[in-house]
Motif scaffolding. Structure first.
Motif, PDB file in Angstrom:
ATOM      1  N   ILE A 171       0.876  -1.177   0.000  1.00 26.98           N
ATOM      2  CA  ILE A 171       0.000   0.000   0.000  1.00 26.98           C
ATOM      3  C   ILE A 171       0.909   1.221   0.000  1.00 26.98           C
ATOM      4  N   ASP A 172       0.369   2.378  -0.410  1.00 29.38           N
ATOM      5  CA  ASP A 172       1.246   3.546  -0.377  1.00 29.38           C
ATOM      6  C   ASP A 172       1.285   4.115   1.036  1.00 29.38           C
ATOM      7  N   ILE A 173       2.265   4.966   1.258  1.00 27.63           N
ATOM      8  CA  ILE A 173       2.555   5.410   2.628  1.00 27.63           C
ATOM      9  C   ILE A 173       1.427   6.297   3.160  1.00 27.63           C
ATOM     10  N   HIS A 174       0.773   7.062   2.239  1.00 25.32           N
ATOM     11  CA  HIS A 174      -0.389   7.853   2.661  1.00 25.32           C
ATOM     12  C   HIS A 174      -1.487   6.938   3.220  1.00 25.32           C
ATOM     13  N   SER A 175      -1.718   5.818   2.523  1.00 23.71           N
ATOM     14  CA  SER A 175      -2.767   4.890   2.982  1.00 23.71           C
ATOM     15  C   SER A 175      -2.404   4.291   4.327  1.00 23.71           C
ATOM     16  N   LEU A 176      -1.115   3.959   4.505  1.00 21.99           N
ATOM     17  CA  LEU A 176      -0.678   3.396   5.785  1.00 21.99           C
ATOM     18  C   LEU A 176      -0.895   4.406   6.912  1.00 21.99           C
ATOM     19  N   LEU A 177      -0.510   5.637   6.634  1.00 23.74           N
ATOM     20  CA  LEU A 177      -0.679   6.676   7.660  1.00 23.74           C
ATOM     21  C   LEU A 177      -2.157   6.910   7.944  1.00 23.74           C
ATOM     22  N   GLU A 178      -2.964   6.924   6.893  1.00 23.71           N
ATOM     23  CA  GLU A 178      -4.406   7.107   7.082  1.00 23.71           C
ATOM     24  C   GLU A 178      -4.945   5.994   7.977  1.00 23.71           C
ATOM     25  N   GLU A 179      -4.510   4.761   7.715  1.00 29.28           N
ATOM     26  CA  GLU A 179      -4.978   3.619   8.502  1.00 29.28           C
ATOM     27  C   GLU A 179      -4.559   3.759   9.973  1.00 29.28           C
ATOM     28  N   PRO A 210     -10.019  14.261  -1.427  1.00 31.24           N
ATOM     29  CA  PRO A 210     -11.295  13.768  -0.880  1.00 31.24           C
ATOM     30  C   PRO A 210     -11.616  12.366  -1.394  1.00 31.24           C
ATOM     31  N   GLU A 211     -11.190  12.092  -2.614  1.00 23.65           N
ATOM     32  CA  GLU A 211     -11.458  10.799  -3.197  1.00 23.65           C
ATOM     33  C   GLU A 211     -10.698   9.709  -2.469  1.00 23.65           C
ATOM     34  N   LYS A 212      -9.436  10.028  -2.100  1.00 24.42           N
ATOM     35  CA  LYS A 212      -8.543   9.002  -1.571  1.00 24.42           C
ATOM     36  C   LYS A 212      -8.646   8.816  -0.074  1.00 24.42           C
ATOM     37  N   ASN A 213      -8.933   9.873   0.659  1.00 23.12           N
ATOM     38  CA  ASN A 213      -8.708   9.827   2.095  1.00 23.12           C
ATOM     39  C   ASN A 213     -10.019  10.036   2.876  1.00 23.12           C
ATOM     40  N   LYS A 214     -10.633   8.928   3.251  1.00 21.88           N
ATOM     41  CA  LYS A 214     -11.924   8.987   3.954  1.00 21.88           C
ATOM     42  C   LYS A 214     -11.782   9.596   5.344  1.00 21.88           C
ATOM     43  N   LEU A 215     -10.657   9.293   6.008  1.00 21.51           N
ATOM     44  CA  LEU A 215     -10.423   9.843   7.342  1.00 21.51           C
ATOM     45  C   LEU A 215     -10.455  11.368   7.294  1.00 21.51           C
ATOM     46  N   ARG A 250      -2.235  12.946  11.751  1.00 18.78           N
ATOM     47  CA  ARG A 250      -3.636  13.246  12.076  1.00 18.78           C
ATOM     48  C   ARG A 250      -3.802  14.694  12.545  1.00 18.78           C
ATOM     49  N   SER A 251      -2.865  15.164  13.329  1.00 19.78           N
ATOM     50  CA  SER A 251      -2.992  16.546  13.826  1.00 19.78           C
ATOM     51  C   SER A 251      -2.877  17.548  12.669  1.00 19.78           C
ATOM     52  N   LEU A 252      -2.138  17.185  11.626  1.00 17.43           N
ATOM     53  CA  LEU A 252      -2.035  18.077  10.459  1.00 17.43           C
ATOM     54  C   LEU A 252      -3.364  18.115   9.707  1.00 17.43           C
ATOM     55  N   ILE A 253      -3.995  16.958   9.560  1.00 13.59           N
ATOM     56  CA  ILE A 253      -5.329  16.941   8.945  1.00 13.59           C
ATOM     57  C   ILE A 253      -6.292  17.794   9.771  1.00 13.59           C
ATOM     58  N   ALA A 294      -3.665   6.467  11.532  1.00 15.32           N
ATOM     59  CA  ALA A 294      -4.303   7.643  12.124  1.00 15.32           C
ATOM     60  C   ALA A 294      -5.785   7.385  12.420  1.00 15.32           C
ATOM     61  N   SER A 295      -6.394   6.501  11.628  1.00 14.08           N
ATOM     62  CA  SER A 295      -7.808   6.174  11.842  1.00 14.08           C
ATOM     63  C   SER A 295      -8.023   5.427  13.148  1.00 14.08           C
ATOM     64  N   ASN A 296      -6.977   4.774  13.622  1.00 11.76           N
ATOM     65  CA  ASN A 296      -7.098   4.047  14.887  1.00 11.76           C
ATOM     66  C   ASN A 296      -7.046   4.968  16.109  1.00 11.76           C
ATOM     67  N   LEU A 297      -6.757   6.220  15.868  1.00 13.18           N
ATOM     68  CA  LEU A 297      -6.745   7.186  16.974  1.00 13.18           C
ATOM     69  C   LEU A 297      -8.111   7.850  17.089  1.00 13.18           C
ATOM     70  N   LYS A 298      -8.483   8.156  18.310  1.00 17.83           N
ATOM     71  CA  LYS A 298      -9.714   8.921  18.526  1.00 17.83           C
ATOM     72  C   LYS A 298      -9.378  10.420  18.480  1.00 17.83           C
ATOM     73  N   PRO A 299     -10.383  11.253  18.195  1.00 18.39           N
ATOM     74  CA  PRO A 299     -10.156  12.689  18.303  1.00 18.39           C
ATOM     75  C   PRO A 299      -9.612  13.030  19.699  1.00 18.39           C
ATOM     76  N   GLY A 300      -8.594  13.843  19.757  1.00 17.78           N
ATOM     77  CA  GLY A 300      -8.017  14.263  21.043  1.00 17.78           C
ATOM     78  C   GLY A 300      -6.968  13.319  21.573  1.00 17.78           C
ATOM     79  N   GLU A 301      -6.876  12.123  21.005  1.00 18.89           N
ATOM     80  CA  GLU A 301      -5.996  11.115  21.588  1.00 18.89           C
ATOM     81  C   GLU A 301      -4.517  11.397  21.371  1.00 18.89           C
ATOM     82  N   SER A 302      -4.194  12.088  20.281  1.00 19.42           N
ATOM     83  CA  SER A 302      -2.774  12.381  20.021  1.00 19.42           C
ATOM     84  C   SER A 302      -2.223  13.387  21.027  1.00 19.42           C
ATOM     85  N   GLY A 303      -3.104  14.179  21.626  1.00 17.34           N
ATOM     86  CA  GLY A 303      -2.627  15.246  22.510  1.00 17.34           C
ATOM     87  C   GLY A 303      -1.922  16.364  21.758  1.00 17.34           C
ATOM     88  N   LEU A 304      -2.104  16.396  20.450  1.00 22.41           N
ATOM     89  CA  LEU A 304      -1.426  17.401  19.621  1.00 22.41           C
ATOM     90  C   LEU A 304      -2.415  18.416  19.073  1.00 22.41           C
TER      91      LEU A 304
END
Lengths: 562, 562
Positions: free
Chosen positions: B360-368, B450-455, B416-419, B370-380
């Protein structure tokens, strides 16, 4: 020619203990031996592998300490081929506050059948943080009562210290408290084991147990206010006899002679905290010279002639480091581990490949790339609070910040800004000491990083505007202990009668001296002003966003676990 | 069954032009053809490869535009096997302000022997920034004179716009200014070439040349104040006849019929700016619906019923996007390029290897991850100003910030914090529109991300508290132009008589709709409050540290170059 004499410094660290055999005449390091603790840091289970520990526990097995003596002392004797009769003294340094309950026979309670499954009977390592609620209570009560001792500790007692750990034990396991004949620092316990004599050291008592030369421990009333059962804790469970550094605690017993191979009667010095032992090993025995011990965090120590209550210091203790001086301690709670974090998580393939190809490590590659930048060129500024702020804000809930990021920001620019941020943090500590009239004229750096990273040392010099000398020994704490061992041995036996004399002969610096470069200083002065304004804005309550997002994070995690 | 009719949308972008042949009945995209400009963006040399350009120049060769017509139109006809007589209209969209000086015969001055080595005679691309001094002067004079048009542009004219580019030409190369018969938007020039008729479009005039339906261009007095030679610039070098969108500009000439393969007499619509063409292609023809064009940056467009002077908007133009509405434009100056920056520079080996292994590409890996984090969970928390702030602060000197970093912060947490930061930036724009009574009830997203990144889309929905619809076409600007082409063709020939009717049939959404998740919204509301307080602190003058460290950086670089 006079026969050569030797001393041994034994440095008990977090993961291992090290013995260092040193030539007393010149400090030459003849042999080293390291024992890695079998049970290491116990933070999940007791050594039985079954008894589960609560969160924030960090225990140790005292068996490991005895084994360290048994393994490393014979090993340095063997490696060096020095005869035991030529070893005239032994010095001990230990992490602190690392403490344990012992029985009437000086044996750890955790060795007994009855308590071996009770976590509260084991050694609590310095970084055991489960006593935070007790530390909070102590701070609250001390504050309400206007206890003056707080002033000596930047206004706050840490959960890592002696009495929070005892109070935790009392509240969670009163039977251990009751059964304990004594509570003792592990360093003092080793001295007790080696010599049969309980000689509690002033350094730990002063920095970790709120003891002071003039006022002693806190009052019975204070302890009673914490918990009525603790009213007589000093009389019942400790000792109010405290011994200064450099003093001979006693002599090796027959039993310990057998265990270690040292002669019975060999002098043993009073123990000292590991970090503090680095001060004499850095050649420092008087005022104006700040010693920085640069590891995962930085410990800053400086001697002063007067008692000052410096904002956010970790502690000031009269005679606490070198007799006849006030020993000041401050610290930054993250340093080397910030760079380790960055290198582990944020280095792209391209850089990894370059480092591999050129057969250098990634830290060296980053140092090289960052060295090509001028001060100010990255356009970045960071607050070095990745692990909270120890001095001068004493606030574990603060966290890191980077500002100035753009689409062209490179890894080496962030790396450099992180170095600069830690230097600004140190400079803030120095400025604060100066504001309280504790002079800091030059800096002495010890640790692994100063040795490896010249850019880092130059930035620290440029930012602080001070010369930085680097310490020759890479085993400074052990060398410091060997110095105290040589003093305990005394002049008659070939050692020294004073710490200053011992230091003069046994401690050395490298030729390398870092001097501030004026044009860099000028730019860093501008950036430091910006650092200070962010430091105060985020650190002193104008905007508590860091605490709020940390709290939010904790709540989110808690909610998801439930 | 009625015979199928088609229109062609021609989208002139920064690096290439694209023709899209569309079924008028339903907007089905039948064929596409892309021509990558031979000379691309000229930012070092003119096409001769010898004439050196100054810093911040960005020119183009108009030859490339003509070649694009010559290549792509026959190509879509060929690919689709559609007969030219079934193509009833052509629409044009173009980057803007991309402008050029032309001679009496409508030929670019840069084609002449005399001027071909003069950079000022070439097309100035939208991102030509060498006219910043002229933009500064225009802003200063307009401010001093209290020119009302400033209000429509968030108080500031950009160096990218029409008159700064003309003034720069006049000051640096008055002979080009004198010789120029006209200055014209490249989109209007293409229409002029295709039809032989100069029909300047309202969209560019309104958003880039300070033109307004009621007051026209700025006054002669104003231009005189800029430079006496410019007093009559409108009469002498432009035209004050401005044509609304959807109108037929003219018909394909014999010459152009030969070049493109289209029939002589085929209708050509008035040109439009590329971003703005995406609005009808997103199905939007009335108020309350914000279109986000999400690429390297984000362009936000919304229609309103009344004229409001919204803080920090890029522009408001009556009839500027859809006739009879006020077209509002705002923007974030960095979006996709922030994620590209992070992925290029800060992804560790471990993640690269995992992505490789899992194909998979690295964006998809990061999206995946990052999707496992809840809002606020990064503390960032981050401020998304990696390329300055367009709306609402209109300040290119601001830069990025991340707060909340700890020793356990992971790459996916930063990702995720950048998004989240870009979503907060969009939310700030929406809130500002609302504060000025321009409603934004739902969001329409177009672009590749928007097409690629559902998160990403879910976070935008959670942060803004609005439903987000995604646009079906991945060639929205070209589709928008094809829609205008169908309207220019008219109902009689099988097209449409109104934009709304054309949009209803030709523009479509995906089934996918992102809806805000209440518990996420609640957490993001807390974080947005923190974002706003940092936004105002660093963006509104309380602490101008970002500007000072940027200035310092520029000075350091300048000093080292000298």
């Amino acid at each position: 020619m006079r026969k050569k004499k030797y001393s041994i410094g034994i440095d008990f660290g977090t993961e291992s203990a090290r013995s260092l055999l040193v030539d007393i005449a010149n400090g030459e390091e003849i042999a080293t031996s390291v024992y890695v603790y079998k049970d290491g840091v116990l933070d999940e289970f007791l050594p039985d592998g079954k008894t589960k520990l609560k969160p924030d526990f960090a225990l140790q097995n005292p068996e490991d300490y005895i084994t360290a003596l048994k393994v490393t002392i014979p090993d340095v004797l063997k490696k060096s081929r020095i005869k035991p009769e030529d070893v005239i003294g032994v010095g001990i340094d230990f992490t602190s506050c690392t403490m344990l309950p012992i029985d009437k026979d000086d044996n750890p309670l955790c060795f007994s059948e009855k308590f071996k499954k009770n976590p509260y009977a084991w050694v609590k390592l310095w970084k055991h943080h489960a006593s935070q609620p007790e530390a909070d209570l102590i701070n609250e009560i001390a504050n309400n009562r206007g206890e003056k001792f707080l002033q000596r500790y930047g206004g706050k007692i840490s959960s890592e210290w002696f009495f929070p750990k005892i109070l935790e034990m009392l509240r969670h396991s009163p039977e251990v408290y009751d059964k304990a004949h004594k509570f003792i620092e592990a360093g003092d316990w080793i001295v007790l084991k080696l010599t049969g004599k309980e000689k509690r050291n002033l350094c730990s008592a002063g920095y970790k147990a709120m003891w002071d030369k003039h006022s002693g421990f806190p009052s019975k009333d204070f302890f009673k206010a914490l918990d009525p059962r603790m009213e007589n804790v000093i009389d019942e469970k400790l000792s109010d006899k405290i011994y200064p550094l450099g003093e001979k605690a006693g002599e090796i017993t027959s039993e310990m002679s057998e265990l270690t191979g040292l002669l019975k009667g060999t002098a043993v010095s009073v123990s000292i905290i590991d970090a503090h032992a680095a001060v004499p090993a850095s050649t420092v025995t008087d005022t104006g010279k700040m010693v920085m011990i640069m590891g995962t965090s930085i410990c800053h120590m400086v001697l002063g002639n007067e008692l000052k209550f410096v904002e956010g210091q970790c502690g000031v203790v009269e005679d606490g480091i070198i007799p006849n001086y006030f020993g000041y301690e401050a610290g930054q709670s993250a340093f080397g581990d910030i760079f380790a974090w960055f290198v582990k998580n944020f280095i792209p393939n391209e850089y990894q490949n370059e480092a591999k190809k050129r057969k250098i490590d990634i830290h060296s590659l980053l140092e090289e790339k960052a060295s090509n930048l001028k001060p100010g060129e990255s356009g970045l500024l960071a607050l070095d609070w990745w692990n909270g702020n120890r001095s001068i804000l004493v606030d574990a809930d603060l966290n890191g910040l980077i500002i100035g990021l753009t689409l062209t920001t490179k890894p080496e620019e962030i790396y450099r800004s992180l170095i600069e941020a830690t230097a600004f943090g140190t400079n803030k500590i120095i400025k604060t000491f100066e504001n309280y009239n504790v002079p800091v004229n030059e800096i002495y750096a010890c640790g692994a990083l100063p040795e490896k990273n010249k850019l880092l040392m130059q930035i620290f010099s440029d930012v602080t505007g001070r010369e930085i000398k680097t310490v020759l020994s890479s085993q400074t704490s052990a060398l410091g202990s060997a110095i105290f061992g040589a003093v305990a041995g005394g002049k008659k036996r070939g050692g020294y009668n004073s710490i200053k004399e011992a230091v003069k002969n046994m401690a050395h610096l490298k030729n390398e001296v870092y001097k501030p470069i004026p044009k860099n200083q000028k730019i860093y002065a501008q950036l430091f002003k910006e650092y200070e304004s962010l430091h105060d804005y985020f650190g002193r309550g104008a905007n508590d966003v860091m605490k709020r997002i940390k709290k939010l994070k904790q709540n989110v995690i808690k909610t998801n676990i439930q």
